[in-house]
Design a protein around this motif. Structure first.
Motif, short mmCIF file in Angstrom:
data_model
loop_
_atom_site.label_atom_id
_atom_site.label_comp_id
_atom_site.label_asym_id
_atom_site.label_seq_id
_atom_site.Cartn_x
_atom_site.Cartn_y
_atom_site.Cartn_z
N SER A 60 0.82 -1.21 0.00
CA SER A 60 0.00 0.00 0.00
C SER A 60 0.86 1.27 0.00
O SER A 60 1.59 1.53 0.96
N GLU A 61 0.76 2.04 -1.08
CA GLU A 61 1.48 3.31 -1.14
C GLU A 61 0.90 4.31 -0.15
O GLU A 61 1.63 5.11 0.43
N GLU A 62 -0.43 4.26 0.05
CA GLU A 62 -1.07 5.11 1.04
C GLU A 62 -0.54 4.79 2.44
O GLU A 62 -0.33 5.68 3.25
N GLY A 63 -0.35 3.49 2.70
CA GLY A 63 0.20 3.06 3.98
C GLY A 63 1.59 3.62 4.20
O GLY A 63 1.92 4.08 5.29
N GLN A 64 2.41 3.61 3.15
CA GLN A 64 3.76 4.17 3.24
C GLN A 64 3.71 5.65 3.58
O GLN A 64 4.44 6.14 4.45
N ALA A 65 2.82 6.37 2.88
CA ALA A 65 2.72 7.82 3.08
C ALA A 65 2.23 8.16 4.49
O ALA A 65 2.78 9.05 5.15
N MET A 66 1.21 7.44 4.95
CA MET A 66 0.65 7.73 6.27
C MET A 66 1.63 7.34 7.38
O MET A 66 1.74 8.02 8.39
N ARG A 67 2.35 6.23 7.18
CA ARG A 67 3.37 5.83 8.16
C ARG A 67 4.40 6.93 8.31
O ARG A 67 4.77 7.29 9.43
N ALA A 68 4.86 7.48 7.20
CA ALA A 68 5.85 8.57 7.25
C ALA A 68 5.27 9.81 7.91
O ALA A 68 5.95 10.48 8.71
N GLU A 69 4.01 10.11 7.61
CA GLU A 69 3.38 11.30 8.17
C GLU A 69 3.25 11.23 9.69
O GLU A 69 3.61 12.18 10.39
N ILE A 70 2.77 10.11 10.20
CA ILE A 70 2.60 10.05 11.66
C ILE A 70 3.93 9.85 12.37
O ILE A 70 4.06 10.23 13.53
N ALA A 71 4.92 9.29 11.68
CA ALA A 71 6.24 9.11 12.30
C ALA A 71 6.84 10.45 12.70
O ALA A 71 7.60 10.53 13.66
N GLU A 72 6.46 11.51 11.99
CA GLU A 72 6.95 12.85 12.32
C GLU A 72 6.45 13.32 13.68
O GLU A 72 7.05 14.20 14.29
N GLU A 73 5.37 12.73 14.16
CA GLU A 73 4.78 13.12 15.44
C GLU A 73 5.19 12.19 16.58
O GLU A 73 4.74 12.35 17.71
N MET A 74 6.04 11.19 16.26
CA MET A 74 6.40 10.17 17.24
C MET A 74 7.87 10.26 17.63
O MET A 74 8.69 10.75 16.86
N THR A 75 8.17 9.75 18.81
CA THR A 75 9.57 9.66 19.24
C THR A 75 10.19 8.40 18.63
O THR A 75 9.48 7.50 18.17
N ALA A 76 11.50 8.35 18.64
CA ALA A 76 12.21 7.16 18.13
C ALA A 76 11.80 5.91 18.91
O ALA A 76 11.64 4.83 18.33
N ARG A 77 11.59 6.05 20.19
CA ARG A 77 11.18 4.92 21.03
C ARG A 77 9.78 4.43 20.64
O ARG A 77 9.54 3.22 20.58
N GLU A 78 8.87 5.34 20.36
CA GLU A 78 7.52 4.96 19.94
C GLU A 78 7.56 4.24 18.59
O GLU A 78 6.86 3.24 18.40
N ILE A 79 8.37 4.74 17.67
CA ILE A 79 8.49 4.11 16.36
C ILE A 79 9.07 2.70 16.51
O ILE A 79 8.58 1.74 15.89
N ALA A 80 10.08 2.56 17.33
CA ALA A 80 10.68 1.25 17.57
C ALA A 80 9.66 0.28 18.15
O ALA A 80 9.60 -0.90 17.76
N GLU A 81 8.82 0.75 19.06
CA GLU A 81 7.78 -0.10 19.64
C GLU A 81 6.76 -0.50 18.58
O GLU A 81 6.32 -1.66 18.53
N ALA A 82 6.37 0.43 17.73
CA ALA A 82 5.42 0.13 16.66
C ALA A 82 6.01 -0.92 15.71
O ALA A 82 5.31 -1.85 15.29
#
Length: 98
Positions: A60-82
């Motif tokens: 899903s290209e939409e999934g890629q785009a949304m993942r990148a978008e919300i990652a901007e609002e997350m800490t590195a630790r939150e991304i690692a947990e996800a």
């Protein structure tokens, strides 16, 4: 209020079943639900990132785009947990399929 909670629960349950069988669209829908707080659900960016990541892995290209978008609002630790949770989901669904 009770109906929106029931609707949100139905959405989650129905998409979970489809996601378990590999539907990138269902994974994307779950990402949207968790990123927007569908119904009266609280927003959960870790869950949203996990589902967008799984959607992206499913093509899903939409999934890629949304993942990148919300990652901007997350800490590195939150991304690692996800990411850890996404790997656990993959392992679980593969084990069930075997």
């Amino acid at each position: 209020m009770g109906n929106s909670i029931k609707s949100a629960q139905f959405l989650i349950e129905s998409r979970m079943a489809r996601a378990a069988s590999g539907s990138a669209e269902a994974c994307f829908d779950l990402g949207v639900a968790y990123s927007c707080g569908t119904g009266d659900m609280p927003i959960d960016l870790i869950e949203a990132h996990k589902w967008f990541n799984l959607a992206a892995l499913g093509g899903s290209e939409e999934g890629q785009a949304m993942r990148a978008e919300i990652a901007e609002e997350m800490t590195a630790r939150e991304i690692a947990e996800a990411q850890r949770q996404a790997r656990a989901w993959i392992a679980l669904t593969q084990a069930r399929a075997a």
